[in-house]
Design a protein around this motif. Structure first.
Motif, PDB file in Angstrom:
ATOM      1  N   MET A  65       3.348  17.838  13.448  1.00  0.00           N
ATOM      2  CA  MET A  65       2.802  16.642  13.201  1.00  0.00           C
ATOM      3  C   MET A  65       3.742  15.610  13.334  1.00  0.00           C
ATOM      4  SD  MET A  65       0.174  15.243  10.293  1.00  0.00           S
ATOM      5  CE  MET A  65       0.030  16.638   9.574  1.00  0.00           C
ATOM      6  N   SER A  66       3.620  14.463  14.311  1.00  0.00           N
ATOM      7  CA  SER A  66       4.524  13.478  14.177  1.00  0.00           C
ATOM      8  C   SER A  66       4.807  12.560  13.087  1.00  0.00           C
ATOM      9  CB  SER A  66       4.348  12.763  15.613  1.00  0.00           C
ATOM     10  OG  SER A  66       3.318  12.014  15.389  1.00  0.00           O
ATOM     11  N   ASP A  67       5.723  11.920  12.968  1.00  0.00           N
ATOM     12  CA  ASP A  67       5.949  10.852  12.023  1.00  0.00           C
ATOM     13  C   ASP A  67       4.784  10.174  11.810  1.00  0.00           C
ATOM     14  OD1 ASP A  67       8.168  12.237  10.965  1.00  0.00           O
ATOM     15  OD2 ASP A  67       9.596  10.899  11.981  1.00  0.00           O
ATOM     16  N   THR A  68       4.453   9.378  12.899  1.00  0.00           N
ATOM     17  CA  THR A  68       3.185   8.523  12.848  1.00  0.00           C
ATOM     18  C   THR A  68       2.066   9.068  12.424  1.00  0.00           C
ATOM     19  OG1 THR A  68       4.392   7.308  14.848  1.00  0.00           O
ATOM     20  CG2 THR A  68       1.992   6.886  14.419  1.00  0.00           C
ATOM     21  N   SER A  69       1.651  10.357  12.957  1.00  0.00           N
ATOM     22  CA  SER A  69       0.311  10.837  12.522  1.00  0.00           C
ATOM     23  C   SER A  69       0.559  11.298  10.965  1.00  0.00           C
ATOM     24  CB  SER A  69      -0.050  11.811  13.389  1.00  0.00           C
ATOM     25  OG  SER A  69       0.974  13.023  13.488  1.00  0.00           O
ATOM     26  N   SER A  70       1.614  11.823  10.656  1.00  0.00           N
ATOM     27  CA  SER A  70       1.911  12.059   9.074  1.00  0.00           C
ATOM     28  C   SER A  70       1.738  10.838   8.279  1.00  0.00           C
ATOM     29  CB  SER A  70       3.268  12.636   9.139  1.00  0.00           C
ATOM     30  OG  SER A  70       3.356  12.948   7.645  1.00  0.00           O
ATOM     31  N   ALA A  71       2.178   9.760   8.589  1.00  0.00           N
ATOM     32  CA  ALA A  71       2.229   8.488   7.963  1.00  0.00           C
ATOM     33  C   ALA A  71       0.494   8.132   7.918  1.00  0.00           C
ATOM     34  CB  ALA A  71       2.916   7.218   8.586  1.00  0.00           C
ATOM     35  N   ALA A  72       0.040   8.299   9.093  1.00  0.00           N
ATOM     36  CA  ALA A  72      -1.356   7.964   9.178  1.00  0.00           C
ATOM     37  C   ALA A  72      -2.037   8.820   8.118  1.00  0.00           C
ATOM     38  CB  ALA A  72      -1.867   7.831  10.452  1.00  0.00           C
ATOM     39  N   ALA A  73      -2.151  10.143   8.227  1.00  0.00           N
ATOM     40  CA  ALA A  73      -2.692  11.155   7.071  1.00  0.00           C
ATOM     41  C   ALA A  73      -2.554  10.830   5.788  1.00  0.00           C
ATOM     42  CB  ALA A  73      -2.295  12.497   7.467  1.00  0.00           C
ATOM     43  N   PHE A  94      -3.689  14.554  -8.658  1.00  0.00           N
ATOM     44  CA  PHE A  94      -3.204  13.371  -8.006  1.00  0.00           C
ATOM     45  C   PHE A  94      -1.990  13.074  -8.322  1.00  0.00           C
ATOM     46  CE2 PHE A  94      -7.907  13.658  -8.492  1.00  0.00           C
ATOM     47  CZ  PHE A  94      -8.522  13.435  -7.387  1.00  0.00           C
ATOM     48  N   ALA A  95      -1.128  12.643  -7.120  1.00  0.00           N
ATOM     49  CA  ALA A  95       0.068  12.111  -7.413  1.00  0.00           C
ATOM     50  C   ALA A  95       0.143  10.464  -7.312  1.00  0.00           C
ATOM     51  CB  ALA A  95       1.247  12.607  -6.390  1.00  0.00           C
ATOM     52  N   GLU A  96       1.063  10.110  -8.476  1.00  0.00           N
ATOM     53  CA  GLU A  96       1.373   8.579  -8.352  1.00  0.00           C
ATOM     54  C   GLU A  96       2.819   8.684  -7.852  1.00  0.00           C
ATOM     55  OE1 GLU A  96       0.860   4.525 -11.169  1.00  0.00           O
ATOM     56  OE2 GLU A  96       0.559   6.424 -11.870  1.00  0.00           O
ATOM     57  N   ARG A  97       3.350   8.161  -6.425  1.00  0.00           N
ATOM     58  CA  ARG A  97       4.050   8.213  -6.020  1.00  0.00           C
ATOM     59  C   ARG A  97       5.230   7.378  -6.907  1.00  0.00           C
ATOM     60  NH1 ARG A  97       3.999  12.918  -3.555  1.00  0.00           N
ATOM     61  NH2 ARG A  97       2.644  13.111  -1.761  1.00  0.00           N
ATOM     62  N   PHE A  98       6.537   7.704  -6.959  1.00  0.00           N
ATOM     63  CA  PHE A  98       7.501   6.909  -7.485  1.00  0.00           C
ATOM     64  C   PHE A  98       7.685   5.393  -6.936  1.00  0.00           C
ATOM     65  CE2 PHE A  98      11.965   5.623  -8.176  1.00  0.00           C
ATOM     66  CZ  PHE A  98      12.030   5.757  -9.745  1.00  0.00           C
ATOM     67  N   GLY A 115       0.300   2.761  -8.797  1.00  0.00           N
ATOM     68  CA  GLY A 115      -1.058   2.163  -8.908  1.00  0.00           C
ATOM     69  C   GLY A 115      -1.760   2.905  -7.533  1.00  0.00           C
ATOM     70  N   GLU A 116      -1.135   3.574  -6.844  1.00  0.00           N
ATOM     71  CA  GLU A 116      -1.975   4.233  -5.398  1.00  0.00           C
ATOM     72  C   GLU A 116      -1.881   5.653  -5.978  1.00  0.00           C
ATOM     73  OE1 GLU A 116      -0.209   2.999  -1.878  1.00  0.00           O
ATOM     74  OE2 GLU A 116      -0.778   0.916  -2.153  1.00  0.00           O
ATOM     75  N   TYR A 117      -2.590   6.573  -5.526  1.00  0.00           N
ATOM     76  CA  TYR A 117      -2.845   7.962  -5.843  1.00  0.00           C
ATOM     77  C   TYR A 117      -3.187   8.670  -4.769  1.00  0.00           C
ATOM     78  CZ  TYR A 117      -3.417   5.682 -10.003  1.00  0.00           C
ATOM     79  OH  TYR A 117      -3.334   4.912 -11.228  1.00  0.00           O
ATOM     80  N   ILE A 118      -2.500   9.831  -4.528  1.00  0.00           N
ATOM     81  CA  ILE A 118      -2.849  10.923  -3.222  1.00  0.00           C
ATOM     82  C   ILE A 118      -3.175  12.166  -4.205  1.00  0.00           C
ATOM     83  CG2 ILE A 118      -1.601  12.152  -1.468  1.00  0.00           C
ATOM     84  CD1 ILE A 118       0.255   9.849  -1.077  1.00  0.00           C
ATOM     85  N   LYS A 119      -4.335  12.683  -3.602  1.00  0.00           N
ATOM     86  CA  LYS A 119      -4.803  13.980  -4.049  1.00  0.00           C
ATOM     87  C   LYS A 119      -3.634  15.121  -3.219  1.00  0.00           C
ATOM     88  CE  LYS A 119      -9.099  16.947  -4.264  1.00  0.00           C
ATOM     89  NZ  LYS A 119     -10.180  16.990  -4.083  1.00  0.00           N
ATOM     90  N   VAL A 120      -3.190  15.716  -4.157  1.00  0.00           N
ATOM     91  CA  VAL A 120      -2.098  16.642  -3.587  1.00  0.00           C
ATOM     92  C   VAL A 120      -2.637  18.265  -3.789  1.00  0.00           C
ATOM     93  CG1 VAL A 120      -0.150  15.321  -3.986  1.00  0.00           C
ATOM     94  CG2 VAL A 120      -0.962  16.661  -5.824  1.00  0.00           C
ATOM     95  N   ALA A 168      -5.106   9.400   2.992  1.00  0.00           N
ATOM     96  CA  ALA A 168      -5.442   9.814   1.779  1.00  0.00           C
ATOM     97  C   ALA A 168      -5.336   9.263   0.469  1.00  0.00           C
ATOM     98  CB  ALA A 168      -4.460  11.022   1.773  1.00  0.00           C
ATOM     99  N   THR A 169      -4.608   7.887   0.623  1.00  0.00           N
ATOM    100  CA  THR A 169      -4.236   7.238  -0.677  1.00  0.00           C
ATOM    101  C   THR A 169      -5.439   6.507  -1.226  1.00  0.00           C
ATOM    102  OG1 THR A 169      -2.142   6.581   0.531  1.00  0.00           O
ATOM    103  CG2 THR A 169      -2.950   5.256  -1.221  1.00  0.00           C
ATOM    104  N   LEU A 170      -5.459   6.690  -2.485  1.00  0.00           N
ATOM    105  CA  LEU A 170      -6.646   6.152  -3.247  1.00  0.00           C
ATOM    106  C   LEU A 170      -6.107   5.040  -4.194  1.00  0.00           C
ATOM    107  CD1 LEU A 170      -7.765   9.625  -4.431  1.00  0.00           C
ATOM    108  CD2 LEU A 170      -8.664   8.379  -2.390  1.00  0.00           C
ATOM    109  N   LYS A 171      -7.065   4.022  -4.505  1.00  0.00           N
ATOM    110  CA  LYS A 171      -6.628   3.127  -5.357  1.00  0.00           C
ATOM    111  C   LYS A 171      -7.221   3.356  -7.025  1.00  0.00           C
ATOM    112  CE  LYS A 171      -4.782   0.268  -2.720  1.00  0.00           C
ATOM    113  NZ  LYS A 171      -3.423  -0.066  -2.711  1.00  0.00           N
TER     114      LYS A 171
END
Length: 146
Positions: free
Chosen positions: A1-9, A107-111, A115-120, A13-16
């Motif tokens: 997966m390219s950096d662009t498509s990885s960033a888009a994915a 869910f991960a709240e990145r360092f 305030g934004e969460y990603i289901k890991v 997936a980011t939740l509020k």
């Protein structure tokens, strides 16, 4: 997966907010000793934390010793990184004669993105109530479930 498509994915997936139909059963921050050679958190460490989180709801039904008897499903959706704040949510799936099945979502709240969460991770576990000899024993279902 390219950096662009990885960033888009990742952005997709980011939740509020976190789940409202599940119970927060564990919150933890992985430490440097939990990292693999790539600098991400060991999958086995995440699995162990999920097993601990998954056991919280079944303990209310087992009212005594219980054991993990099955990991019915385990999906790693995104890597867990050093500095993430992990929130483990669980929900009852089924109460059987001697067993309880639950789902766990992590869910991960990145360092750098508080305030934004990603289901890991998501998983389904089955626990069985056991007696002092390690044999399955019946679970008393709450009155509202009979």
């Amino acid at each position: 997966m390219s950096d662009t498509s990885s960033a888009a994915a990742t952005a997709a997936a980011t939740l509020k907010s976190l789940p409202t139909d599940m119970e927060l059963v564990l919150k933890v921050i992985p430490m440097p000793a939990d990292c693999n050679v790539n600098g991400d958190i060991f999958g086995g460490w995440v699995m162990a934390q999920c097993d601990l989180a998954g056991s919280v709801i079944p303990a209310r039904y087992a009212k005594g010793r219980q054991a993990t008897v099955a990991v019915n499903e385990f999906i790693f959706k995104q890597p867990v990184r050093l500095g993430d704040i992990l929130s483990f949510y669980s929900k009852l799936v089924r109460v059987g004669r001697t067993s309880v099945t639950v789902t766990v979502e992590v869910f991960a709240e990145r360092f750098r993105a508080q305030g934004e969460y990603i289901k890991v991770t998501q998983a389904t576990f089955t626990y069985v109530a056991i007696d002092d000899n390690g044999r399955p024993r019946p679970i008393e279902k709450p009155a509202e479930e009979e």
